[in-house]
Write a protein that holds these residues in place. Structure first.
Motif, mmCIF file in Angstrom:
data_model
loop_
_atom_site.group_PDB
_atom_site.id
_atom_site.type_symbol
_atom_site.label_atom_id
_atom_site.label_comp_id
_atom_site.label_asym_id
_atom_site.label_seq_id
_atom_site.Cartn_x
_atom_site.Cartn_y
_atom_site.Cartn_z
ATOM 1 N N VAL A 1 0.845 -1.189 0.000
ATOM 2 C CA VAL A 1 0.000 0.000 0.000
ATOM 3 C C VAL A 1 0.885 1.246 0.000
ATOM 4 N N VAL A 2 0.614 2.174 -0.931
ATOM 5 C CA VAL A 2 1.334 3.457 -0.942
ATOM 6 C C VAL A 2 0.422 4.625 -0.566
ATOM 7 N N SER A 3 -0.893 4.451 -0.749
ATOM 8 C CA SER A 3 -1.826 5.497 -0.324
ATOM 9 C C SER A 3 -3.236 4.938 -0.296
ATOM 10 N N VAL A 4 -4.087 5.654 0.450
ATOM 11 C CA VAL A 4 -5.514 5.346 0.485
ATOM 12 C C VAL A 4 -6.236 6.685 0.410
ATOM 13 N N ALA A 5 -7.205 6.782 -0.496
ATOM 14 C CA ALA A 5 -7.925 8.042 -0.693
ATOM 15 C C ALA A 5 -9.411 7.745 -0.898
ATOM 16 N N PRO A 6 -10.250 8.740 -0.657
ATOM 17 C CA PRO A 6 -11.675 8.539 -0.931
ATOM 18 C C PRO A 6 -11.891 8.234 -2.407
ATOM 19 N N GLY A 7 -12.824 7.342 -2.664
ATOM 20 C CA GLY A 7 -13.143 6.986 -4.040
ATOM 21 C C GLY A 7 -14.608 7.214 -4.323
ATOM 22 N N LYS A 8 -15.066 6.642 -5.394
ATOM 23 C CA LYS A 8 -16.470 6.757 -5.762
ATOM 24 C C LYS A 8 -17.312 5.855 -4.867
ATOM 25 N N TYR A 9 -18.581 6.153 -4.806
ATOM 26 C CA TYR A 9 -19.558 5.326 -4.099
ATOM 27 C C TYR A 9 -19.263 5.192 -2.607
ATOM 28 N N ASP A 10 -18.670 6.231 -2.011
ATOM 29 C CA ASP A 10 -18.358 6.247 -0.574
ATOM 30 C C ASP A 10 -17.473 5.087 -0.149
ATOM 31 N N LYS A 11 -16.555 4.691 -1.002
ATOM 32 C CA LYS A 11 -15.599 3.623 -0.675
ATOM 33 C C LYS A 11 -14.185 4.138 -0.905
ATOM 34 N N PRO A 12 -13.260 3.759 -0.010
ATOM 35 C CA PRO A 12 -11.869 4.170 -0.205
ATOM 36 C C PRO A 12 -11.196 3.363 -1.310
ATOM 37 N N VAL A 13 -10.177 3.978 -1.889
ATOM 38 C CA VAL A 13 -9.391 3.314 -2.937
ATOM 39 C C VAL A 13 -7.941 3.228 -2.462
ATOM 40 N N ALA A 14 -7.417 2.010 -2.434
ATOM 41 C CA ALA A 14 -6.013 1.799 -2.089
ATOM 42 C C ALA A 14 -5.200 1.805 -3.371
ATOM 43 N N THR A 15 -4.081 2.525 -3.347
ATOM 44 C CA THR A 15 -3.143 2.524 -4.463
ATOM 45 C C THR A 15 -1.906 1.778 -4.004
ATOM 46 N N PHE A 16 -1.383 0.940 -4.887
ATOM 47 C CA PHE A 16 -0.263 0.069 -4.543
ATOM 48 C C PHE A 16 1.014 0.493 -5.253
ATOM 49 N N LYS A 17 2.116 -0.053 -4.782
ATOM 50 C CA LYS A 17 3.435 0.249 -5.352
ATOM 51 C C LYS A 17 3.464 -0.038 -6.854
ATOM 52 N N SER A 18 2.697 -1.032 -7.289
ATOM 53 C CA SER A 18 2.640 -1.377 -8.716
ATOM 54 C C SER A 18 1.938 -0.303 -9.538
ATOM 55 N N GLY A 19 1.201 0.598 -8.860
ATOM 56 C CA GLY A 19 0.407 1.603 -9.558
ATOM 57 C C GLY A 19 -1.044 1.187 -9.698
ATOM 58 N N ASP A 20 -1.332 -0.086 -9.492
ATOM 59 C CA ASP A 20 -2.709 -0.560 -9.569
ATOM 60 C C ASP A 20 -3.483 -0.122 -8.336
ATOM 61 N N GLN A 21 -4.799 -0.153 -8.455
ATOM 62 C CA GLN A 21 -5.663 0.310 -7.377
ATOM 63 C C GLN A 21 -6.741 -0.725 -7.074
ATOM 64 N N LEU A 22 -7.286 -0.624 -5.845
ATOM 65 C CA LEU A 22 -8.375 -1.505 -5.435
ATOM 66 C C LEU A 22 -9.382 -0.685 -4.643
ATOM 67 N N THR A 23 -10.638 -0.748 -5.060
ATOM 68 C CA THR A 23 -11.707 -0.154 -4.276
ATOM 69 C C THR A 23 -11.977 -1.105 -3.114
ATOM 70 N N LEU A 24 -11.895 -0.579 -1.903
ATOM 71 C CA LEU A 24 -12.019 -1.413 -0.707
ATOM 72 C C LEU A 24 -13.470 -1.497 -0.243
ATOM 73 N N ASN A 25 -13.993 -2.717 -0.182
ATOM 74 C CA ASN A 25 -15.330 -2.897 0.352
ATOM 75 C C ASN A 25 -15.260 -2.931 1.884
ATOM 76 N N LYS A 26 -16.404 -2.975 2.536
ATOM 77 C CA LYS A 26 -16.451 -2.929 4.000
ATOM 78 C C LYS A 26 -15.684 -4.080 4.636
ATOM 79 N N THR A 27 -15.778 -5.260 4.054
ATOM 80 C CA THR A 27 -15.073 -6.418 4.600
ATOM 81 C C THR A 27 -13.568 -6.200 4.574
ATOM 82 N N ASN A 28 -13.056 -5.692 3.457
ATOM 83 C CA ASN A 28 -11.620 -5.441 3.346
ATOM 84 C C ASN A 28 -11.172 -4.321 4.277
#
Length: 124
Positions: free
Chosen positions: A26-53
């Motif tokens: 993980v290199v950063s976490v920022a607000p995303g769409k649909y009231d869910k945070p988005v994690a950005t990774f060292k690879s440059g790829d991103q993941l929208t984090l659901n409540k479980t995650n």
């Protein structure tokens, strides 16, 4: 020359993990769409984090997403409940050891709700 900066980011999906799990930092976490945070990774790829995650990462690294930066996690396909159904989803699994409570950034607690009841009512 490292060309990754010119490729843009892509979102990690279930389909992108069909070949198997992957490890990300993980290199950063920022607000995303649909009231869910988005994690950005060292690879440059991103993941929208659901409540479980989000709950999984809070348990391991704390309530402040700044404490997640630098942590390694595994991304794989797993079951998640959505609208009462079990579906395939991207799930996170902490790889870096959990952060001790004393090392976590404190998150201020919200103030208690105001009591709208007026105790100064006039006596009849």
């Amino acid at each position: 020359m490292d060309m990754r900066e010119f490729a843009g980011s892509s979102f990690i999906t279930v389909e992108s993990l069909r070949a198997g799990p992957r490890e990300e930092v993980v290199v950063s976490v920022a607000p995303g769409k649909y009231d869910k945070p988005v994690a950005t990774f060292k690879s440059g790829d991103q993941l929208t984090l659901n409540k479980t995650n989000v709950r999984t990462l809070i348990k391991a690294y704390g309530e402040d997403s700044r404490d997640w930066v630098g942590c390694s996690i595994e991304l794989s396909i797993g079951p998640t409940k959505y609208d009462g159904d079990q579906i395939e989803s991207v799930v996170v699994k902490p790889i870096s050891p959990p952060k001790p409570l004393a090392a976590r950034t404190p998150v201020p607690k919200p103030p208690p709700p105001k009591n709208d009841m007026n105790d100064d009512a006039a006596a009849f």
